[in-house]
Design an enzyme around this catalytic site. Structure first.
Site: not given
Length: 424
Positions: A260-261, A297, A299-300, A330
């Site tokens: 994604h970069n 994803g 967050s944690m 992303h």
């Protein structure tokens, strides 16, 4: 320009500035301010590539592996419904906690770390790629960089980079990872910023927009090395994910993997309305062509998802896909800077210079309610510092379909206080 979701004025100004130089631009719903180009931004150019658009963590991305395991296989026999009804049982499960410790020990997290595993992929064929020779070896510069790259391949870094163990809605276990090309990508980006501003290899340069012509030697060499960094990142992520699957005692059934970069050469519509090959830079945005899968994803402490680009969409959705250049989010996207979340602390004395808005108790309470087992992780990566992923995905409309919702069971990150120059 297509904009998904709601954004602050600074983020909008950044993408508008990018649009003044690009053929086509879009902003995903997880967008926020970045270096010159916003995170979540997508821009298409004719025969040119943006160095700061791709960013310093070249080829940062996500990989997820679906395994043949169930939640009961990695715990003391707990099923997914039991975890959902009583999250604290997972947090207290000795087998799952032991596995979290083993992942933290076996995988290298943090700044400038070396991969100490006996099976580290230091002899991968990518180290024989001819692209290395675009880097001069004056004073051993190339040799030093390649040696660092060998030592760091398969290390995760810090910041928002992670190794997670998930369960989908059927209780099937997935392993997900998020990181990029480490010091190799950071050095390539820094060097070409310097070279484009009249500097030399190894010199620092200001962070400014640089569009390199791919028909010129500098642009040609950057592209070759960007692709090398992409190959490096793919190799590292797949090694880590497969290593964890092996540790869990599972077998890989499916791999979903995306940068994604990065920048790609793709066919899109130009400003004049014709279809032509363009260089598409996705900075914190995931490719999502019809039928293409992606791992995104949260967050944690939040769910992640496996998505698929919409196939045979209606006319309105098809138009949105084209305007997004077949891209999607992303991640969830930050709503709070790292400093705002964690505060600022003097490195040597530990004295609090500026208090943060998030406390360790707030994070513990959030994770406790979900039963997530966390190893590492700083307050700057707290769930409260991010948007909620379902809302972000909703803003992308029907351009993507959610195939699986992944509940985090184990989250492993670098420890609090790690400062990593190679994070995205």
């Amino acid at each position: 320009m297509r904009i998904f979701g709601q954004h602050d004025e600074n983020t909008i100004r950044q993408i508008q500035d990018v649009a003044s130089r690009a053929e086509q631009t879009a902003l995903m719903a997880d967008g926020h301010v970045g270096y010159t180009m916003p995170i979540g931004g997508v821009a298409a150019y004719r025969d040119k590539v943006s160095v700061v658009g791709v960013g310093f963590d070249i080829a940062c991305g996500n990989a997820a592996i679906r395994t043949d395991l169930t939640v009961a296989d990695i715990t003391g026999g707990l099923t997914l419904p039991e975890v959902q009804r009583n999250p604290h049982r997972l947090a207290e499960d000795r087998q799952a906690r032991r596995m979290a410790d083993e992942i933290q020990h076996a995988i290298s997290f943090g700044i400038g770390r070396k991969n100490n595993a006996d099976d580290a992929p230091t002899d991968d064929p990518l180290f024989l790629d001819a692209a290395w020779y675009a880097i001069p070896n004056v004073g051993g510069y190339r040799d030093t960089l390649q040696d660092k790259a060998r030592r760091q391949l398969g290390t995760v870094g810090s910041g928002n980079h992670y190794v997670d163990v998930f369960a989908d809605e059927a209780g099937t276990v997935w392993v997900g990872v998020h990181f990029g090309s480490r010091g190799l990508g950071h050095t390539i980006a820094s060097d070409f910023l310097s070279l484009s501003q009249g500097g030399d290899w190894g010199q620092r340069a200001r962070e400014a927009e640089v569009l390199l012509d791919l028909q010129q030697p500098l642009g040609h060499d950057y592209w070759r090395l960007m692709e090398l960094a992409g190959r490096y990142a793919y190799t590292g992520r797949e090694w880590v994910a497969r290593k964890v699957v092996q540790m869990l005692g599972g077998t890989e059934l499916e791999l979903v993997h995306n940068h994604h970069n990065f920048a790609w050469k793709e066919q899109h519509t130009t400003k004049s309305g014709e279809t032509a090959e363009m260089v598409v830079v996705r900075k914190g945005a995931t490719p999502a062509f019809p039928g293409q899968k992606g791992f995104i994803g949260g967050s944690m402490g939040d769910d992640a998802v496996i998505v698929r680009g919409a196939e045979a969409p209606d006319e309105e959705t098809a138009a949105a896909q084209r305007e997004a250049m077949f891209s999607t989010v992303h991640g969830a996207g930050r709503v709070m800077s790292r400093t705002a979340a964690a505060g600022k602390v003097h490195r040597k004395t530990g004295r609090v210079i500026t208090p943060g808005r998030i406390s360790r108790e707030m994070v513990s309470d959030w994770l406790g309610k979900r039963g997530v087992i966390l190893r590492g992780g700083g307050l700057d990566e707290a769930p409260q510092a991010y948007r909620r992923l379902p809302k972000v995905l909703e803003a992308q409309g029907a351009t993507i379909h959610i195939e699986h919702v992944l509940r985090p069971l184990i989250v492993v990150m670098a420890g609090a206080g790690e400062i990593d120059p190679y994070k995205d």
